[in-house]
Design a protein around this motif. Structure first.
Motif, PDB file in Angstrom:
ATOM      1  N   LEU A  31     -21.741 -28.427  -0.274  1.00  0.00           N
ATOM      2  CA  LEU A  31     -23.082 -28.970  -0.693  1.00  0.00           C
ATOM      3  C   LEU A  31     -23.067 -29.460  -2.090  1.00  0.00           C
ATOM      4  N   GLY A  32     -22.552 -28.929  -2.876  1.00  0.00           N
ATOM      5  CA  GLY A  32     -22.522 -29.300  -4.268  1.00  0.00           C
ATOM      6  C   GLY A  32     -22.480 -27.966  -5.229  1.00  0.00           C
ATOM      7  N   LEU A  33     -22.842 -28.078  -6.473  1.00  0.00           N
ATOM      8  CA  LEU A  33     -22.658 -26.858  -7.550  1.00  0.00           C
ATOM      9  C   LEU A  33     -24.008 -26.538  -7.698  1.00  0.00           C
ATOM     10  N   HIS A  34     -24.196 -25.158  -7.843  1.00  0.00           N
ATOM     11  CA  HIS A  34     -25.259 -24.390  -8.047  1.00  0.00           C
ATOM     12  C   HIS A  34     -25.824 -24.993  -9.559  1.00  0.00           C
ATOM     13  N   PRO A  35     -27.347 -25.071  -9.527  1.00  0.00           N
ATOM     14  CA  PRO A  35     -27.811 -25.736 -10.795  1.00  0.00           C
ATOM     15  C   PRO A  35     -27.855 -24.694 -11.807  1.00  0.00           C
ATOM     16  N   VAL A  36     -27.892 -23.390 -11.441  1.00  0.00           N
ATOM     17  CA  VAL A  36     -27.741 -22.351 -12.638  1.00  0.00           C
ATOM     18  C   VAL A  36     -26.349 -21.862 -12.969  1.00  0.00           C
ATOM     19  N   THR A  37     -25.875 -21.474 -11.720  1.00  0.00           N
ATOM     20  CA  THR A  37     -24.243 -20.765 -11.765  1.00  0.00           C
ATOM     21  C   THR A  37     -23.439 -21.734 -12.098  1.00  0.00           C
ATOM     22  N   GLY A  38     -23.443 -23.012 -11.672  1.00  0.00           N
ATOM     23  CA  GLY A  38     -22.443 -24.028 -11.693  1.00  0.00           C
ATOM     24  C   GLY A  38     -21.330 -23.841 -10.506  1.00  0.00           C
ATOM     25  N   LEU A  39     -21.526 -22.687  -9.870  1.00  0.00           N
ATOM     26  CA  LEU A  39     -20.340 -22.413  -8.646  1.00  0.00           C
ATOM     27  C   LEU A  39     -20.747 -23.446  -7.586  1.00  0.00           C
ATOM     28  N   GLU A  40     -19.623 -23.455  -6.611  1.00  0.00           N
ATOM     29  CA  GLU A  40     -19.593 -24.330  -5.505  1.00  0.00           C
ATOM     30  C   GLU A  40     -20.786 -23.580  -4.602  1.00  0.00           C
ATOM     31  N   VAL A  41     -21.406 -24.452  -3.830  1.00  0.00           N
ATOM     32  CA  VAL A  41     -22.264 -23.712  -2.662  1.00  0.00           C
ATOM     33  C   VAL A  41     -21.682 -24.462  -1.453  1.00  0.00           C
ATOM     34  N   VAL A  42     -21.081 -24.000  -0.453  1.00  0.00           N
ATOM     35  CA  VAL A  42     -20.413 -24.177   0.640  1.00  0.00           C
ATOM     36  C   VAL A  42     -21.011 -23.869   2.006  1.00  0.00           C
ATOM     37  N   LEU A  43     -21.258 -24.916   3.054  1.00  0.00           N
ATOM     38  CA  LEU A  43     -21.763 -24.623   4.190  1.00  0.00           C
ATOM     39  C   LEU A  43     -20.744 -24.298   5.266  1.00  0.00           C
ATOM     40  N   LYS A  44     -20.553 -23.006   5.722  1.00  0.00           N
ATOM     41  CA  LYS A  44     -19.720 -22.645   6.586  1.00  0.00           C
ATOM     42  C   LYS A  44     -20.369 -22.361   7.971  1.00  0.00           C
ATOM     43  N   SER A  45     -19.107 -22.183   8.932  1.00  0.00           N
ATOM     44  CA  SER A  45     -19.605 -21.637  10.109  1.00  0.00           C
ATOM     45  C   SER A  45     -18.745 -20.509  10.643  1.00  0.00           C
ATOM     46  N   GLY A  46     -19.189 -19.295  10.972  1.00  0.00           N
ATOM     47  CA  GLY A  46     -18.333 -18.205  11.351  1.00  0.00           C
ATOM     48  C   GLY A  46     -18.617 -17.651  12.711  1.00  0.00           C
ATOM     49  N   ARG A  47     -18.342 -16.448  12.856  1.00  0.00           N
ATOM     50  CA  ARG A  47     -18.213 -15.732  14.243  1.00  0.00           C
ATOM     51  C   ARG A  47     -19.853 -15.564  14.641  1.00  0.00           C
ATOM     52  N   PHE A  48     -20.994 -15.343  13.580  1.00  0.00           N
ATOM     53  CA  PHE A  48     -22.131 -15.096  14.102  1.00  0.00           C
ATOM     54  C   PHE A  48     -23.023 -16.315  13.789  1.00  0.00           C
ATOM     55  N   GLY A  49     -22.379 -17.574  13.528  1.00  0.00           N
ATOM     56  CA  GLY A  49     -23.129 -18.703  13.267  1.00  0.00           C
ATOM     57  C   GLY A  49     -23.020 -19.335  12.024  1.00  0.00           C
ATOM     58  N   PRO A  50     -23.675 -20.507  11.633  1.00  0.00           N
ATOM     59  CA  PRO A  50     -23.455 -21.103  10.199  1.00  0.00           C
ATOM     60  C   PRO A  50     -24.092 -20.276   9.209  1.00  0.00           C
ATOM     61  N   TYR A  51     -23.450 -20.418   8.086  1.00  0.00           N
ATOM     62  CA  TYR A  51     -24.297 -19.796   6.806  1.00  0.00           C
ATOM     63  C   TYR A  51     -23.943 -20.360   5.758  1.00  0.00           C
ATOM     64  N   VAL A  52     -24.680 -20.373   4.397  1.00  0.00           N
ATOM     65  CA  VAL A  52     -24.336 -20.453   3.197  1.00  0.00           C
ATOM     66  C   VAL A  52     -23.434 -19.705   2.319  1.00  0.00           C
ATOM     67  N   GLU A  53     -22.506 -20.169   1.568  1.00  0.00           N
ATOM     68  CA  GLU A  53     -21.689 -18.969   0.730  1.00  0.00           C
ATOM     69  C   GLU A  53     -21.303 -19.686  -0.618  1.00  0.00           C
TER      70      GLU A  53
END
Length: 258
Positions: A31-53
């Protein structure tokens, strides 16, 4: 099925068919880089449904937040991803004890929490927007129900009644959605969705239900009285045969002396 270098490689996909397997097969989306931490924000989908990591570091567990039910996978962007990763959200200190009221998304949807009291919030959007006054009201209403009380889930908060200034809400009940105002519950038509209900519509349903009067309680039938078992008759006593009468003794003839 997982990467052969697991757990260093965290790539996994579940076996199976259906919607869950289809969701799990979706590729990770940056999704992009976090505006505060500068880390990657990734949209994923797992066993219990989609989530942001967001990966925090080698020695720290990644920060993850599940998507709310009313936020489709395709609509998630960096702004929403950052909002989800900001949870739990501090709403403000409770005016009575100064303890912080927080908002988060759990297994049963969005909620706010104060110490040991949890109050459901209709939508995730409202959970991000709810202010301190509204949060205090929700907590107080939850406490008033008591620890063992069962109440319907709030689907939509319509606001205050124009006459009583009491909340008017669309609730999720056992037999479908209904409108609630104080002690009045008005069932909605089957073809009407909860999100389409307006305050004007709700007031009409409440007025109609109020005009009908209180719902009549069904009288419980008294349990049938059990019949006492009939007493067993004692066998009749055998009648004794009448005693035979003895023949009167003959008087001895007196001898005449000549």
């Amino acid at each position: 099925v997982g990467c052969s270098n697991y757990p260093e490689c965290k790539f996994t996909r579940p076996f199976g068919q259906g919607a869950a397997a289809a969701a799990a097969a979706m590729e990770d989306k940056l999704l992009g880089l976090h505006p505060v931490t500068g880390l990657e924000v990734v949209l994923k989908s797992g066993r219990f449904g989609p989530y942001v990591e967001m990966e925090l570091g080698e020695d720290e567990k990644p920060k993850r937040t599940s998507l709310p039910k009313n936020w489709p996978y395709e609509t998630i962007d960096l702004e929403k991803g950052v909002l989800l990763l900001s949870l739990p959200r501090d709403i403000g200190p409770h005016p009575e004890d100064g303890e912080m009221i927080t908002g988060a998304i759990g297994r049963y949807g969005p909620y706010i929490k104060h110490r040991g009291t949890y109050a459901n919030v209709p939508t995730a959007d409202e959970m991000f927007e709810v202010g301190l006054n509204r949060a205090v009201t929700l907590i107080a209403e939850k406490k008033a129900k008591g620890p063992g009380a069962r109440g319907g889930t709030v689907l939509k908060d319509l606001g205050e009644h124009p006459e009583t200034q009491k909340p008017v809400r669309v609730m999720d009940g056992r037999f479908g959605p209904y409108v609630k105002h104080e002690k009045i519950n008005a069932t909605l038509p089957k073809d009407l969705k909860a999100e389409d209900v307006t305050m004007e519509m709700a007031l009409e349903y409440i007025a109609e239900r109020e005009a009908k009067g209180p719902a009549k309680k069904r009288k419980k039938k008294a349990p049938a009285k059990k019949k006492k078992p009939a007493a067993k008759k004692k066998p009749a006593a055998k009648k004794k045969a009448p005693a035979k009468k003895k023949a009167p003794a003959k008087k001895a003839a007196t001898k005449k002396t000549t």
